[in-house]
Design a protein around this motif. Structure first.
Motif, PDB file in Angstrom:
ATOM      1  N   GLU A   1      45.451  50.460  23.020  1.00 41.12           N
ATOM      2  CA  GLU A   1      46.560  49.552  22.697  1.00 41.12           C
ATOM      3  C   GLU A   1      46.314  48.847  21.365  1.00 41.12           C
ATOM      4  N   PHE A   2      45.087  48.379  21.167  1.00 41.02           N
ATOM      5  CA  PHE A   2      44.695  47.711  19.922  1.00 41.02           C
ATOM      6  C   PHE A   2      44.843  48.680  18.748  1.00 41.02           C
ATOM      7  N   HIS A   3      44.298  49.883  18.908  1.00 42.95           N
ATOM      8  CA  HIS A   3      44.328  50.874  17.833  1.00 42.95           C
ATOM      9  C   HIS A   3      45.746  51.298  17.486  1.00 42.95           C
ATOM     10  N   ALA A   4      46.550  51.557  18.500  1.00 35.47           N
ATOM     11  CA  ALA A   4      47.922  52.025  18.242  1.00 35.47           C
ATOM     12  C   ALA A   4      48.715  50.989  17.461  1.00 35.47           C
ATOM     13  N   ALA A   5      48.619  49.728  17.878  1.00 39.24           N
ATOM     14  CA  ALA A   5      49.347  48.669  17.171  1.00 39.24           C
ATOM     15  C   ALA A   5      48.868  48.548  15.736  1.00 39.24           C
ATOM     16  N   SER A   6      47.559  48.690  15.532  1.00 35.94           N
ATOM     17  CA  SER A   6      47.013  48.557  14.173  1.00 35.94           C
ATOM     18  C   SER A   6      47.497  49.684  13.270  1.00 35.94           C
ATOM     19  N   ALA A   7      47.629  50.894  13.818  1.00 36.33           N
ATOM     20  CA  ALA A   7      48.104  52.030  13.021  1.00 36.33           C
ATOM     21  C   ALA A   7      49.579  51.863  12.663  1.00 36.33           C
ATOM     22  N   VAL A   8      50.386  51.409  13.622  1.00 38.21           N
ATOM     23  CA  VAL A   8      51.817  51.205  13.362  1.00 38.21           C
ATOM     24  C   VAL A   8      52.019  50.052  12.390  1.00 38.21           C
ATOM     25  N   TYR A   9      51.258  48.968  12.561  1.00 42.28           N
ATOM     26  CA  TYR A   9      51.373  47.830  11.641  1.00 42.28           C
ATOM     27  C   TYR A   9      51.082  48.268  10.209  1.00 42.28           C
ATOM     28  N   ARG A  10      50.070  49.088  10.039  1.00 41.57           N
ATOM     29  CA  ARG A  10      49.697  49.565   8.707  1.00 41.57           C
ATOM     30  C   ARG A  10      50.796  50.450   8.116  1.00 41.57           C
ATOM     31  N   GLU A  11      51.415  51.254   8.968  1.00 39.68           N
ATOM     32  CA  GLU A  11      52.501  52.132   8.528  1.00 39.68           C
ATOM     33  C   GLU A  11      53.693  51.322   8.028  1.00 39.68           C
ATOM     34  N   VAL A  12      53.965  50.212   8.711  1.00 39.90           N
ATOM     35  CA  VAL A  12      55.118  49.376   8.366  1.00 39.90           C
ATOM     36  C   VAL A  12      54.822  48.450   7.190  1.00 39.90           C
TER      37      VAL A  12
ATOM     38  N   PHE B   1      36.007  60.054  29.134  1.00 37.97           N
ATOM     39  CA  PHE B   1      36.354  58.788  28.481  1.00 37.97           C
ATOM     40  C   PHE B   1      37.290  59.021  27.299  1.00 37.97           C
ATOM     41  N   ILE B   2      37.027  60.074  26.527  1.00 34.14           N
ATOM     42  CA  ILE B   2      37.868  60.370  25.366  1.00 34.14           C
ATOM     43  C   ILE B   2      39.280  60.727  25.819  1.00 34.14           C
ATOM     44  N   GLN B   3      39.393  61.440  26.922  1.00 32.90           N
ATOM     45  CA  GLN B   3      40.707  61.798  27.454  1.00 32.90           C
ATOM     46  C   GLN B   3      41.479  60.554  27.910  1.00 32.90           C
ATOM     47  N   ILE B   4      40.810  59.646  28.589  1.00 26.58           N
ATOM     48  CA  ILE B   4      41.460  58.403  29.046  1.00 26.58           C
ATOM     49  C   ILE B   4      42.012  57.627  27.855  1.00 26.58           C
ATOM     50  N   TYR B   5      41.178  57.486  26.825  1.00 18.81           N
ATOM     51  CA  TYR B   5      41.604  56.790  25.601  1.00 18.81           C
ATOM     52  C   TYR B   5      42.810  57.488  24.984  1.00 18.81           C
ATOM     53  N   HIS B   6      42.739  58.804  24.865  1.00 18.18           N
ATOM     54  CA  HIS B   6      43.800  59.551  24.188  1.00 18.18           C
ATOM     55  C   HIS B   6      45.132  59.428  24.906  1.00 18.18           C
ATOM     56  N   GLU B   7      45.106  59.466  26.239  1.00 26.08           N
ATOM     57  CA  GLU B   7      46.355  59.367  26.993  1.00 26.08           C
ATOM     58  C   GLU B   7      47.079  58.052  26.710  1.00 26.08           C
ATOM     59  N   ARG B   8      46.333  56.943  26.712  1.00 28.45           N
ATOM     60  CA  ARG B   8      46.961  55.640  26.454  1.00 28.45           C
ATOM     61  C   ARG B   8      47.350  55.510  24.986  1.00 28.45           C
ATOM     62  N   LEU B   9      46.535  56.035  24.080  1.00 26.88           N
ATOM     63  CA  LEU B   9      46.863  55.996  22.656  1.00 26.88           C
ATOM     64  C   LEU B   9      48.190  56.701  22.406  1.00 26.88           C
ATOM     65  N   SER B  10      48.374  57.879  22.992  1.00 29.28           N
ATOM     66  CA  SER B  10      49.612  58.641  22.814  1.00 29.28           C
ATOM     67  C   SER B  10      50.813  57.859  23.328  1.00 29.28           C
ATOM     68  N   GLU B  11      50.666  57.269  24.522  1.00 30.05           N
ATOM     69  CA  GLU B  11      51.750  56.471  25.100  1.00 30.05           C
ATOM     70  C   GLU B  11      52.153  55.340  24.163  1.00 30.05           C
ATOM     71  N   CYS B  12      51.163  54.631  23.640  1.00 30.86           N
ATOM     72  CA  CYS B  12      51.449  53.450  22.824  1.00 30.86           C
ATOM     73  C   CYS B  12      52.028  53.815  21.463  1.00 30.86           C
ATOM     74  N   LEU B  13      51.514  54.871  20.849  1.00 30.72           N
ATOM     75  CA  LEU B  13      52.054  55.291  19.553  1.00 30.72           C
ATOM     76  C   LEU B  13      53.524  55.686  19.690  1.00 30.72           C
ATOM     77  N   LYS B  14      53.842  56.386  20.760  1.00 35.32           N
ATOM     78  CA  LYS B  14      55.235  56.780  20.982  1.00 35.32           C
ATOM     79  C   LYS B  14      56.105  55.556  21.272  1.00 35.32           C
ATOM     80  N   LEU B  15      55.596  54.634  22.090  1.00 34.70           N
ATOM     81  CA  LEU B  15      56.323  53.415  22.419  1.00 34.70           C
ATOM     82  C   LEU B  15      56.646  52.604  21.166  1.00 34.70           C
ATOM     83  N   LEU B  16      55.693  52.559  20.233  1.00 31.89           N
ATOM     84  CA  LEU B  16      55.847  51.754  19.016  1.00 31.89           C
ATOM     85  C   LEU B  16      56.492  52.531  17.874  1.00 31.89           C
ATOM     86  N   ASN B  17      56.997  53.728  18.181  1.00 32.04           N
ATOM     87  CA  ASN B  17      57.725  54.550  17.204  1.00 32.04           C
ATOM     88  C   ASN B  17      56.883  54.906  15.975  1.00 32.04           C
TER      89      ASN B  17
END
Length: 420
Positions: free
Chosen positions: A172-183, A318-334
């Motif tokens: 969740e932290f990583h996804a928001a940081s990537a989207v914030y940087r994009e914007v 562990f990497i799979q668990i992280y990736h699943e949530r990362l994908s969800e959040c990146l898509k949610l945050l467009n």
């Protein structure tokens, strides 16, 4: 009123400026109907060995309310070490300016992104006060422990359920940081540097030279078959510095995030439901945030803080668990760029695998060391017989040895030790 709080570290010298006068304006801003302070009790917030880069003080205050009632509130104050107690290195790395900006600006913006997407996501505690003077930067936070948050015992590590919560929160932290940087465009250049940057190369080499003799001596005492193989693969000080400086490099054609940078179990707090289930997970200590591959945080948290029975066994899971949530959040945050695949993340882990070695040889040494009055930055980094003896004790600590018996073969099989 609750009983007088117990001081977990009688050896901590609390600066005299941390007093009632300092806290009056904080209370006036943060507490409704504050009238005056009745009692003021500053104590250490952590035991020896629980924090190495700052002074952490829990301040317990009983105050009189305007309606005549007595109330109690507590805060966590965080400020810099004395220069001669390891503060020079912390200052050189620029930890406090980063953390101040993270709490003042970036964390609120990340939370806002999720809010605008229709969900509430918590990432860190509330910061009620920041101050920057020529002498120091100081931050005052809500005391999460009064809201029943707590850490997992670092010597036991995070079990699978806790690791799942941490990895999802990290995503969740990583996804928001990537989207914030994009914007909003690139982060301040201070986030381009980890502690392993060119400006610190002299210090890094010196620290490695100080630690190396005791480390190699300890390895011979670990009882690991074919230990000479691992000793041969252990980089000397110049090679170690060369390899760690590569960690500072960022491939802007790859997927990058703002890493927490210090994601070990003491910097993660949990609140539980009455039935014992984890209810909330929050990160604290945002001093080492670094723009770059998410492999940094993933290697760091798994190696330093997953319990020993799952550290290696569940690594790929562990990497799979992280990736699943990362994908969800990146898509949610467009997120407009391609979402990295699970294979992509595994490739990042191989490319950033030096983070695993650095974590095992660095922070994990401290994480697994039982509380000791000598556990401080000064003892870890200073030359001399007394500090040498302490370092040797940390490297031969049975918990650390047990972890390395698993990690060295795991690293070797993955090519982590192939620095040449």
């Amino acid at each position: 009123m609750s009983s007088k709080p117990v001081n977990p570290n009688e050896f901590l010298l609390i600066p005299k400026w941390i007093n009632e006068e300092y806290f009056v304006p904080i209370l006036e801003k943060d507490v409704d109907k504050f009238e005056k302070i009745i009692s003021f009790s500053p104590i250490a917030a952590t035991a020896p060995g629980e924090n190495y880069t700052s002074i952490m003080v829990r301040v317990v205050i009983v105050y009189l309310s305007k309606d005549g009632s007595e109330e109690q509130v507590s805060y966590i104050l965080k400020t810099g070490l004395d220069v001669n107690k390891g503060g020079a290195m912390v200052e050189q790395i620029g930890m406090f300016p980063k953390e101040k900006e993270m709490y003042q600006h970036h964390i609120p913006q990340f939370v806002k992104l999720y809010k605008e997407a229709g969900i509430d996501v918590e990432l860190a505690p509330k910061c009620v006060h920041t101050e920057e003077t020529p002498e120091r930067i100081t931050m005052v936070f809500e005391d999460l422990k009064t809201n029943n948050f707590r850490n997992v015992d670092r010597l036991e590590g995070l079990d699978f359920v806790h690791m799942r919560c941490v990895l999802r929160k990290l995503a969740e932290f990583h996804a928001a940081s990537a989207v914030y940087r994009e914007v909003n465009g690139p982060y301040d250049t201070r986030y381009n540097k980890s502690m392993f940057c060119e400006e610190n190369s002299g210090l890094l080499t010196k620290v490695r030279e100080i630690r190396e003799p005791q480390y190699l001596k300890a390895m011979l005492e670990w009882g690991i078959p074919d230990i000479e193989r691992y000793i041969r693969k252990s980089p000397d000080a110049p090679k170690f510095c060369e390899e760690t400086l590569k960690l500072n490099e960022v491939d802007e054609n790859s997927f990058n995030v703002l890493n927490h940078g210090d994601s070990w179990c003491n910097n993660i707090m949990f609140k539980y439901k009455e039935n014992g289930e984890i209810d909330r997970t929050l990160f604290v200590d945002l001093q080492l945030c670094k723009w770059g591959s998410p492999a940094q945080d993933l290697w760091y948290v798994i190696v330093s803080s997953a319990s020993l029975d799952i550290k290696v066994k569940e690594f790929d899971h562990f990497i799979q668990i992280y990736h699943e949530r990362l994908s969800e959040c990146l898509k949610l945050l467009n997120y407009s760029k391609p979402v990295p695949s699970l294979r992509d993340v595994h490739v990042m882990m191989i490319q950033g695998s030096t983070w695993g070695y650095v974590t095992a040889n660095g922070v994990m040494v401290a994480v697994l060391m039982p509380s000791d009055k000598d556990s401080n930055m000064d003892k870890l980094l200073s030359p001399g017989p007394e500090a040498d003896a302490f370092r040797h004790r940390t490297f031969t600590n049975p918990l650390y040895v047990k972890a390395m018996k698993q990690l060295l073969p795991f690293f070797d099989h993955r090519g982590v030790l192939d620095f040449d």
